[in-house]
Design an enzyme around this catalytic site. Sequence first.
Site: not given
Ligand code: CP3
Length: 342
Positions: A23, A27, A36, A73, A150
Amino acid sequence: MTKLLLRALAGETLPTPPIWMMRQAGRYLPEYRATRAQAGDFLSLCYNPELAAEVTLQPIRRFGFDAAILFADILLVPQALGADLWFVQGEGPRLSTITSAADLSALKPADDVHETLSPIYETVRILAGELPPQTALIGFAGAPWTVATYMIAGRGTPDQGPAHAFKAADRSAFAALIDRITEATILYLSAQIEAGAEVVKLFDSWAGSLAGDDFDAFAVAPARRIIAALKTRHPGIPVIAFPREAGDRYVGFARATGADCVALDNSVDAEWAARNVQVDGCVQGNLAPHHMVTGGPDLKAEAQRITRALRGGPHVFNLGHGITPDADPDNVARMIEAVRSA
Ligand code: CP3
């Protein structure tokens, strides 16, 4: 000279490990929040190749990480298979649910995923042309079990209860869902590699809730199938597997799946991992993400303890899970300095 990340993944023991962060585009960075906002929302950002490439590059410019990870994602694959997907601000993802064999048969065939996912391949192509020569490009997908949790529940769950219940109620429908995701994932990652990803990572965030034979059937076997298919199509492509919270099942996971590197969550002791997991090849990890919030002497001490514990073999420095939105970007710079001076 070959990129540091690729050298570590090929099994080389390096004096200083390559560094990147799960990540890393997110944010906690004001420049991410600005882009964003420009995109409108998170999903629009994922599907906008220019802006997705821009947020991928932001942490590379700011910190000089050794690797960039494609901005996308894991839930885009369910969407490409026909599930509805939306994000509730401040809460997380929501999807239409899969609770029966009938819901499963309404999904699209795996071959159809490219139609939805082609903007992601364009992001990869842009990045392959824009990254600095020393920075490796990582593509990724969710592992089938985590994606299935999911798709079945329609949201994140603390214990993956709905997925376990579906598996118990109709094991063959559940296995068919895992197969569909596995096939889609092979096609998706293959296309990322063709577009320029040099490494791919499989995120199995909920692997830790699979026990015994279920771990073999739904964490190990799909990963093995995906990795074998990718390596047949793209000989030499390195794969990082992240069976988060796998505990003892980290031991032998690389051998069982063919992964080149196993990513460790922060519940695993680095000294234990050096003796039991790194013996099979490269490991990635595993600083607890809260240090990026709290900083101070503990951050430096922990980053250096992990670096030294894993110095005897191939190691990629990372967090044990994603950096959180409340992290201080200055702590990221401090972490990098601590690792490079350990
Ligand atoms: O790592 C990186 O920088 C690359 C991008 C990336 C994102 N999600 C961007 C993201 C990667 C590799 C993921 C993987 C992901 N997404 C996983 C596996 C890794 C882990 O965290 O266990 C999972 C389970 C998801 C599903 C997901 N996406 C969830 C549960 C959420 C909400 C929780 C949160 O952190 O807000 C997301 C949203 C998400 N994916 C964000 C980002 C940057 C935040 C969204 C925003 O900008 O509001």
